[in-house]
Enzyme design. Structure first.
Site, mmCIF file in Angstrom:
data_model
loop_
_atom_site.group_PDB
_atom_site.id
_atom_site.type_symbol
_atom_site.label_atom_id
_atom_site.label_comp_id
_atom_site.label_asym_id
_atom_site.label_seq_id
_atom_site.Cartn_x
_atom_site.Cartn_y
_atom_site.Cartn_z
ATOM 1 N N VAL A 119 0.837 -1.207 0.000
ATOM 2 C CA VAL A 119 0.000 0.000 0.000
ATOM 3 C C VAL A 119 0.872 1.259 0.000
ATOM 4 C CG1 VAL A 119 -1.753 1.272 1.288
ATOM 5 C CG2 VAL A 119 -1.903 -1.217 1.122
ATOM 6 N N LYS A 163 -7.624 -0.600 10.585
ATOM 7 C CA LYS A 163 -8.984 -0.787 11.103
ATOM 8 C C LYS A 163 -8.988 -1.335 12.530
ATOM 9 C CE LYS A 163 -8.300 -2.940 7.771
ATOM 10 N NZ LYS A 163 -7.764 -3.710 6.670
ATOM 11 N N GLY A 189 -11.504 -0.979 1.410
ATOM 12 C CA GLY A 189 -10.465 -0.569 0.446
ATOM 13 C C GLY A 189 -10.817 0.636 -0.387
ATOM 14 N N ILE A 198 -13.588 1.522 -1.879
ATOM 15 C CA ILE A 198 -14.959 2.062 -1.868
ATOM 16 C C ILE A 198 -15.005 3.281 -0.941
ATOM 17 C CG2 ILE A 198 -17.368 1.590 -1.289
ATOM 18 C CD1 ILE A 198 -16.865 -1.366 -1.736
ATOM 19 N N GLY A 247 -1.618 -16.893 -3.200
ATOM 20 C CA GLY A 247 -1.312 -15.602 -2.576
ATOM 21 C C GLY A 247 -2.542 -14.717 -2.380
ATOM 22 N N GLU A 301 -3.980 -14.950 3.287
ATOM 23 C CA GLU A 301 -2.779 -14.887 4.136
ATOM 24 C C GLU A 301 -2.397 -16.300 4.603
ATOM 25 O OE1 GLU A 301 -1.320 -12.014 5.039
ATOM 26 O OE2 GLU A 301 -2.810 -10.623 4.251
ATOM 27 N N ASP A 349 -11.410 -9.367 10.664
ATOM 28 C CA ASP A 349 -11.107 -8.216 9.804
ATOM 29 C C ASP A 349 -12.408 -7.502 9.405
ATOM 30 O OD1 ASP A 349 -9.271 -6.864 7.592
ATOM 31 O OD2 ASP A 349 -11.021 -7.663 6.550
ATOM 32 N N LYS A 382 -14.153 -3.605 10.472
ATOM 33 C CA LYS A 382 -14.743 -2.636 9.532
ATOM 34 C C LYS A 382 -16.183 -2.324 9.913
ATOM 35 C CE LYS A 382 -11.725 -4.573 5.988
ATOM 36 N NZ LYS A 382 -11.625 -5.625 4.975
HETATM 37 N N1 HSE Z 1 -7.781 -9.036 4.065
HETATM 38 C C1 HSE Z 1 -8.864 -8.168 3.683
HETATM 39 C C2 HSE Z 1 -9.749 -8.865 2.668
HETATM 40 C C3 HSE Z 1 -8.422 -6.848 3.146
HETATM 41 O O1 HSE Z 1 -9.517 -10.015 2.301
HETATM 42 O O2 HSE Z 1 -10.705 -8.247 2.231
HETATM 43 C C4 HSE Z 1 -7.827 -5.949 4.192
HETATM 44 O O3 HSE Z 1 -8.749 -5.677 5.190
#
Ligand code: HSE
Length: 430
Positions: free
Chosen positions: A15, A107, A136, A138, A189, A192, A203, A207
């Site tokens: 990023v 986040k 991301g 949006i 890839g 993760e 995650d 958000k």
């Molecule tokens: N790992 C997140 C996703 C992106 O797969 O959307 C970063 O928050």
């Protein structure tokens, strides 16, 4: 033209490099839009010698990113390292205390410390930009905080994790199971090596915590959120749902429920034909319901170099223009502790999946238990024998009290003819 906005970049991963590329490539365009040049002054990353494919020679190399927080030559720092605690948290706090604006994609930090940071930013008359932290590319922070500021927001929900949406899409399209698709995604890839944050819904929950704060003017409260990830969604569930006209999506949902807010992160069934049901692969989507606008759906890439850097640079441009709305859309002092709705009070239809012995009277036993718990069946299929000789029974209930369905599930589990823990997923009408 006004003086340049001088910035420092902490972190030069995918990023960070994206941010450098945009600022170099669109330098004239961005100066015009911001009304002043945006200059990268200082950069910091773990490995100075690494070839990142961009020219970094004109920038001051800072060994320890923490020291950028009191760098006299900087107006703004961009935090692209991540982590809710420790050195990164200290860096963000001290940058604000030293009157520097902060832009971050972090986040986790905001979901845990957002209310505190909003107050600190307000006290120090600086801005904390976090467009890149939610979905991301949006522009959902701008949509909620500015574009829809005229509305009483009644609901915010969405697909907030591209990895999960990719896995669920791939499972549906190929009929493969979760573990198999996850492994392939890791090999390519897309996922993760440690997929926990993504597939367990954490995650996406970070958000959603921020979306709830923005939508309803409440303090971000990650601890209050009920979170279920996608590990237990099987290829069979996806197929049975499809047979009945639905897709399974990991949905973040926040909506008004009387004077309370209902907030959940869980895999749900949505109509195959719904707009959100058609958001596939790595894409994210956020739908906002407001009393005057009705409904706005934003779809786009939720991760990746270009989309995430695009959101970060948009925040930098806003700050350069002097457009600094309060972090969660209302004065930090007025952010309320939310009153959270109890899951038991949810009115919902549910998908039920039972594995049973193939013997006389099983369906009578099941429907009798459901009747005793006020659960009414809307759709029922018996797809046939499984490879292990058991039989599946799949139902969609009518809308009813969620607590009745949960109690019914517990009672069903006690029947001799039920071989595995009954599975249920809510059907979300959106
Ligand atoms: N790992 C997140 C996703 C992106 O797969 O959307 C970063 O928050």
């Amino acid at each position: 033209m006004k003086d340049p906005l001088k910035i420092g970049l902490a972190g030069l991963g995918t990023v960070g490099v994206g941010v450098v590329k945009i600022l170099q490539h669109h330098s004239d365009l961005i100066s015009k839009r911001a009304g002043r040049p945006i200059q990268i002054i200082a950069i910091s990353a773990r490995d100075q010698g690494k070839d990142r494919g961009v020219d970094l020679s004109g920038y001051e190399w800072v060994k320890n990113f923490s020291t950028m927080s009191n760098h006299n030559g900087l107006d703004l720092v961009v935090e692209m390292i991540g982590g809710a605690e420790g050195a990164v948290k200290d860096f963000v706090y001290s940058s604000i205390k030293n009157n520097k604006h902060v832009v971050t994609a972090n986040k986790a930090l905001l979901a845990h410390h957002g209310a505190d940071l909003a107050q600190l930013a307000s006290d120090n008359a600086v801005s904390v930009g976090y467009e890149a932290a939610i979905a991301g590319g949006i522009p959902i922070v701008k949509t909620l905080r500015e574009g829809l500021a005229a509305n009483n927001i009644t609901g915010v929900f969405g697909i907030l994790n591209g990895t999960c949406n990719y896995i669920l899409t791939e499972m549906r399209e190929t009929g493969r199971d979760f573990e198999d698709v996850l492994k392939e995604a890791q090999d390519k890839g897309y996922a993760e090596a440690d997929p926990t944050f993504d597939v367990d819904g954490i995650d996406a929950a970070h958000k959603l915590t921020l979306l709830t704060a923005l939508g309803f003017g409440v303090k971000p409260d990650f601890g209050a959120l009920s979170i279920t990830g996608i590990r237990d969604v099987s290829a069979d569930d996806i197929k049975f749902a499809a047979d009945m006209g639905y897709k399974i999506k990991l949905l973040g949902i926040a909506k008004r429920s009387g004077d309370k807010i209902l907030q959940r992160m869980e895999p749900c069934l949505v109509k195959k034909t719904s707009a959100i049901g058609n958001v596939e692969g790595v894409f994210n989507a956020v739908c906002v319901k407001g009393d005057f606008v009705n409904e706005v759906l934003n779809v786009g890439p939720g991760a990746g170099e270009g989309p995430t850097a695009s959101a970060i640079v948009a925040d930098i441009i806003d700050i350069a223009r002097g457009n600094v709305p309060p972090m969660f859309g209302v004065d930090a002092k007025t952010l309320q502790h939310a009153s959270w709705a109890d899951a038991n009070d949810i009115q919902s239809a549910c998908y039920l999946h039972l594995e049973v012995k193939d013997q006389s009277g099983v369906i009578a036993d099941i429907t009798s238990v459901l009747k005793n718990h006020n659960v009414s069946i809307n759709k029922f299929i018996q797809p046939g024998f499984n490879d292990n000789g058991t039989e599946s029974i799949v139902m969609i209930t009518h809308k009813g009290q969620y607590k009745d369905i949960l109690a019914g599930m517990i009672a069903l589990e006690k029947l001799d003819s039920i071989l595995t823990k009954p599975k249920h997923l809510r059907v979300e009408e959106i």
